[in-house]
Design a protein around this motif. Structure first.
Motif, PDB file in Angstrom:
ATOM      1  N   UNK A  42      -7.424  -6.726   2.470  1.00 55.73           N
ATOM      2  CA  UNK A  42      -6.607  -6.036   1.465  1.00 55.73           C
ATOM      3  C   UNK A  42      -7.338  -4.819   0.920  1.00 55.73           C
ATOM      4  N   UNK A  43      -8.629  -4.948   0.680  1.00 58.64           N
ATOM      5  CA  UNK A  43      -9.409  -3.804   0.202  1.00 58.64           C
ATOM      6  C   UNK A  43      -9.430  -2.688   1.240  1.00 58.64           C
ATOM      7  N   UNK A  44      -9.608  -3.061   2.504  1.00 62.40           N
ATOM      8  CA  UNK A  44      -9.634  -2.067   3.570  1.00 62.40           C
ATOM      9  C   UNK A  44      -8.272  -1.380   3.684  1.00 62.40           C
ATOM     10  N   UNK A  45      -7.201  -2.145   3.552  1.00 63.60           N
ATOM     11  CA  UNK A  45      -5.857  -1.580   3.612  1.00 63.60           C
ATOM     12  C   UNK A  45      -5.613  -0.600   2.469  1.00 63.60           C
ATOM     13  N   UNK A  46      -6.091  -0.938   1.278  1.00 65.06           N
ATOM     14  CA  UNK A  46      -5.930  -0.055   0.127  1.00 65.06           C
ATOM     15  C   UNK A  46      -6.729   1.229   0.321  1.00 65.06           C
ATOM     16  N   UNK A  47      -7.919   1.144   0.896  1.00 70.04           N
ATOM     17  CA  UNK A  47      -8.726   2.332   1.157  1.00 70.04           C
ATOM     18  C   UNK A  47      -8.047   3.214   2.197  1.00 70.04           C
ATOM     19  N   UNK A  51      -6.771   7.066   1.680  1.00 69.63           N
ATOM     20  CA  UNK A  51      -7.197   8.129   2.578  1.00 69.63           C
ATOM     21  C   UNK A  51      -5.987   8.869   3.142  1.00 69.63           C
ATOM     22  N   UNK A  52      -4.953   8.133   3.544  1.00 65.59           N
ATOM     23  CA  UNK A  52      -3.740   8.750   4.064  1.00 65.59           C
ATOM     24  C   UNK A  52      -3.063   9.604   2.991  1.00 65.59           C
ATOM     25  N   UNK A  53      -3.025   9.110   1.756  1.00 64.23           N
ATOM     26  CA  UNK A  53      -2.404   9.857   0.660  1.00 64.23           C
ATOM     27  C   UNK A  53      -3.185  11.132   0.381  1.00 64.23           C
ATOM     28  N   UNK A  54      -4.520  11.068   0.423  1.00 66.36           N
ATOM     29  CA  UNK A  54      -5.346  12.256   0.203  1.00 66.36           C
ATOM     30  C   UNK A  54      -5.111  13.294   1.287  1.00 66.36           C
ATOM     31  N   UNK A  55      -4.934  12.835   2.530  1.00 61.50           N
ATOM     32  CA  UNK A  55      -4.696  13.771   3.637  1.00 61.50           C
ATOM     33  C   UNK A  55      -3.326  14.431   3.497  1.00 61.50           C
TER      34      UNK A  55
END
Length: 58
Positions: A42-47, A51-55
């Motif tokens: 879940x933590x990896x999915x949130x990260x 990252x996708x949102x920042x891009x």
């Protein structure tokens, strides 16, 4: 390991065996491992989502 010496770890292990019994401890370890694995995913999915949102924002 969390500031615990071998003596403290041994006392905790003996207390766990006395409280839960030797048959229940492997089941508890398995359940704990599954829980930690799920939490880590879940933590990896949130990260990844961050990252996708920042891009997309760039």
């Amino acid at each position: 390991m969390f500031g615990l010496g071998w003596a403290e770890v041994g006392v905790i292990a003996i207390a766990a065996i006395l409280i839960f019994g030797p048959k229940k401890i492997p089941e508890m370890g398995s359940a704990l491992g599954k829980t930690l694995r799920g939490f880590k995913e879940e933590l990896k999915g949130a990260q990844d989502e961050d990252l996708e949102q920042d891009q997309k924002d760039s």
